[in-house]
Design a protein around this motif. Structure first.
Motif, short mmCIF file in Angstrom:
data_model
loop_
_atom_site.label_atom_id
_atom_site.label_comp_id
_atom_site.label_asym_id
_atom_site.label_seq_id
_atom_site.Cartn_x
_atom_site.Cartn_y
_atom_site.Cartn_z
N ARG A 1 21.63 -5.74 31.93
CA ARG A 1 23.00 -5.33 31.68
C ARG A 1 23.91 -5.93 32.76
NH1 ARG A 1 19.66 -1.64 30.26
NH2 ARG A 1 19.38 -0.79 32.37
N TRP A 2 25.12 -6.25 32.38
CA TRP A 2 26.09 -6.74 33.35
C TRP A 2 27.50 -6.33 32.92
CZ3 TRP A 2 29.08 -10.45 30.74
CH2 TRP A 2 28.45 -11.15 29.69
N ARG A 3 28.43 -6.46 33.81
CA ARG A 3 29.81 -6.07 33.55
C ARG A 3 30.76 -7.24 33.79
NH1 ARG A 3 31.61 -0.86 33.02
NH2 ARG A 3 30.04 0.81 33.16
N ALA A 4 31.89 -7.19 33.11
CA ALA A 4 32.96 -8.17 33.32
C ALA A 4 34.26 -7.56 32.82
CB ALA A 4 32.67 -9.47 32.59
N GLY B 1 25.63 -12.23 25.52
CA GLY B 1 25.43 -10.78 25.56
C GLY B 1 26.13 -10.10 24.41
N ARG B 2 25.92 -8.78 24.34
CA ARG B 2 26.57 -7.97 23.31
C ARG B 2 27.24 -6.77 23.99
NH1 ARG B 2 25.81 -8.59 18.22
NH2 ARG B 2 23.76 -9.57 18.43
N VAL B 3 28.49 -6.53 23.65
CA VAL B 3 29.25 -5.45 24.27
C VAL B 3 28.58 -4.10 23.97
CG1 VAL B 3 31.45 -4.21 24.30
CG2 VAL B 3 31.42 -6.73 24.22
N ALA B 4 28.34 -3.33 25.04
CA ALA B 4 27.81 -1.98 24.90
C ALA B 4 28.90 -0.93 24.98
CB ALA B 4 26.76 -1.71 25.98
N GLN B 5 29.85 -1.13 25.90
CA GLN B 5 30.97 -0.21 26.07
C GLN B 5 32.21 -1.01 26.44
OE1 GLN B 5 29.99 2.62 29.12
NE2 GLN B 5 28.17 3.40 28.06
N ALA B 6 33.33 -0.64 25.82
CA ALA B 6 34.60 -1.28 26.14
C ALA B 6 35.74 -0.32 25.84
CB ALA B 6 34.79 -2.58 25.35
N SER C 1 40.89 -3.09 25.58
CA SER C 1 40.26 -4.32 26.06
C SER C 1 40.30 -5.45 25.05
CB SER C 1 38.80 -4.05 26.44
OG SER C 1 38.03 -3.75 25.28
N GLY C 2 40.55 -5.10 23.78
CA GLY C 2 40.46 -6.11 22.73
C GLY C 2 39.05 -6.38 22.27
N LEU C 3 38.09 -5.63 22.81
CA LEU C 3 36.69 -5.80 22.46
C LEU C 3 36.13 -4.47 21.95
CD1 LEU C 3 35.64 -7.83 25.61
CD2 LEU C 3 35.77 -8.74 23.29
N SER C 4 35.06 -4.56 21.16
CA SER C 4 34.42 -3.38 20.61
C SER C 4 32.93 -3.46 20.82
CB SER C 4 34.72 -3.26 19.11
OG SER C 4 36.10 -3.20 18.85
N ALA C 5 32.29 -2.30 20.87
CA ALA C 5 30.83 -2.26 20.97
C ALA C 5 30.22 -3.07 19.84
CB ALA C 5 30.34 -0.82 20.92
N GLY C 6 29.25 -3.91 20.17
CA GLY C 6 28.60 -4.77 19.19
C GLY C 6 29.13 -6.19 19.17
N ASP C 7 30.29 -6.45 19.81
CA ASP C 7 30.83 -7.81 19.83
C ASP C 7 29.89 -8.74 20.60
OD1 ASP C 7 33.06 -7.17 18.38
OD2 ASP C 7 34.43 -7.12 20.10
N LEU C 8 29.72 -9.93 20.08
CA LEU C 8 28.95 -10.99 20.75
C LEU C 8 29.87 -11.69 21.74
CD1 LEU C 8 26.05 -12.26 20.42
CD2 LEU C 8 27.16 -14.03 19.04
N PRO D 1 31.00 -0.24 38.09
CA PRO D 1 32.28 -0.47 37.40
C PRO D 1 33.18 -1.47 38.10
CG PRO D 1 31.74 1.86 37.41
CD PRO D 1 30.73 1.19 38.29
N SER D 2 33.00 -1.64 39.40
CA SER D 2 33.82 -2.60 40.13
C SER D 2 33.61 -4.04 39.66
CB SER D 2 33.53 -2.52 41.63
OG SER D 2 32.16 -2.79 41.90
N GLU D 3 32.48 -4.29 38.97
CA GLU D 3 32.22 -5.64 38.46
C GLU D 3 32.97 -5.92 37.17
OE1 GLU D 3 28.08 -6.56 38.13
OE2 GLU D 3 27.72 -6.39 40.29
N GLY D 4 33.54 -4.89 36.56
CA GLY D 4 34.30 -5.11 35.34
C GLY D 4 34.29 -3.88 34.45
N SER D 5 35.29 -3.77 33.59
CA SER D 5 35.43 -2.58 32.76
C SER D 5 34.59 -2.62 31.49
CB SER D 5 36.91 -2.41 32.37
OG SER D 5 37.37 -3.52 31.62
N VAL D 6 34.05 -3.80 31.14
CA VAL D 6 33.27 -3.95 29.91
C VAL D 6 31.79 -4.03 30.29
CG1 VAL D 6 32.87 -5.32 27.84
CG2 VAL D 6 35.17 -5.17 28.80
N LEU D 7 30.99 -3.15 29.70
CA LEU D 7 29.54 -3.18 29.91
C LEU D 7 28.89 -3.99 28.81
CD1 LEU D 7 27.05 -2.12 31.49
CD2 LEU D 7 27.01 -0.18 29.89
#
Length: 350
Positions: free
Chosen positions: A128-131, A68-73, A77-84, A24-30
């Motif tokens: 998988r990565w985080r930001a 990538g595609r958002v898995a968790q946010a 965050s202004g983002l949703s799962a499934g966002d490109l 999680p330290s790499e970012g709140s969005v998976l």
């Protein structure tokens, strides 16, 4: 999970490794990684010309051109799962210089920035990565097939922004643009020039393969002859090869008040005959500007998204000459004559 890694400083250490899940330290969005594009920077890191692992790690995960595609946010965050999404490559230094603090990290003044897959941060060639949300750019789902081209597009979005700014120092009505190199960066330079309504000429040494037709289908003109033989006088010149002899030739083609942008990174140590007095004389007497540019900030990512959205999707798809599963990464790095852009697929197909 699987990731494409190198040991920085160790030549030919490229490997498919099992690495930990991103903390999680790499970012709140998976983000689920979809693909990464390969370029000369990746090849140079594999050859141990440069590259720096994150603190405490012996490995560096490669990959800066990404999709990538958002898995968790989180809801805020202004983002949703499934966002490109595309992750921004360069991040400001921990104690930002004035430029980084202003969001202009591409113009960092102290060199303490970090870059995913290049310098001090793991890259995107992993499953998988985080930001954090401010390090992500959302794309329209219609760009799913070509969104991996965004990062190289941002380099040219920045180049053209600065060309436009410099041109406005005085009367500015550009008509002719010259681009050297018909690789992905050169083709994107040409695309943005055509989108500006300019007469665009692209120079490359190949006479067959996909590049000449890609240029023609943009409405630009392809040249395989020696650059000075064209007799062109260009208002805008964008160098995308880094080849010293091409750079010298390019500097002779400018019209009065021309702007020349250097984007290609040259190898050091090459020496060629150069009439520096003649180049200086021409630049001074013609009010020419010659400048270099590298990387991009968020504004350029957003401009790049707009450029991709306005481009012909079929044309963009043709830039991607091969899509290679992650497991076949060595094949992806084996350059073929017809290659323009090779993309490494990270998902289930990999």
């Amino acid at each position: 999970m699987r990731a494409l890694t190198v040991r920085p400083g160790v030549a030919d250490s490229l490997a498919l490794s099992d690495v930990d899940e991103p903390p999680p330290s790499e970012g709140s969005v998976l983000v689920d990684g979809l693909c990464v594009g390969l370029c000369g920077t990746d090849t140079e890191i594999v050859s141990a010309e440069y590259g720096e692992a994150p603190p405490g790690s012996e490995l560096l995960v490669l990959g800066h051109e990404n999709l990538g595609r958002v898995a968790q946010a989180s809801p805020d965050s202004g983002l949703s799962a499934g966002d490109l999404v595309v992750g921004i490559v360069r991040r400001p230094d921990p104690e930002p210089c004035a430029a980084c603090a202003a969001g202009e990290w591409d113009m960092c003044r102290n060199g303490k920035y970090v870059e995913h897959g290049i310098k001090g941060l793991h890259g995107f060639a992993r499953e998988r990565w985080r930001a954090d949300p401010d390090a992500l750019v959302r794309l329209d789902p219609g760009l799913t097939d070509v969104g991996v081209l965004l990062e190289p597009t941002t380099i040219l979005a920045k180049a053209w922004e600065q060309i436009d700014r410099i041109g406005r120092r005085a009367y500015w009505s550009p008509r002719v643009a010259v681009v050297t190199g018909a690789g992905p960066v050169g083709l994107m330079a040409a695309l943005l020039g055509v989108q500006r309504g300019l007469e665009v000429h692209v120079f490359d040494r190949v006479t067959d393969g996909p590049k000449p037709q890609l240029v023609a289908d943009l409405g630009a003109t392809y040249h395989a002859e020696h650059l000075p033989d064209s007799k062109l006088e260009a208002d805008v010149l964008i160098e995308c090869t880094g080849v010293p002899s091409v750079i010298v030739d390019l500097l002779s083609l400018g019209a009065n008040d021309s702007v020349t942008c250097l984007t290609g990174v040259s190898s050091v140590g090459a020496t060629i005959p150069l009439d520096i007095g003649g180049l200086n004389r021409n630049a001074v007497l013609r009010n020419d500007v010659i400048f270099g540019t590298v990387n991009a900030n968020r504004r350029h990512y957003e401009a790049g998204v707009a450029a991709l959205a306005a481009a012909d999707r079929a044309w963009l798809n043709r830039l991607i000459s091969r899509r290679v599963p992650l497991a076949d990464f060595r094949e992806a790095f084996a350059r073929k004559p017809e290659d323009v852009k090779v993309v490494l697929e990270l998902g289930a197909a990999g």
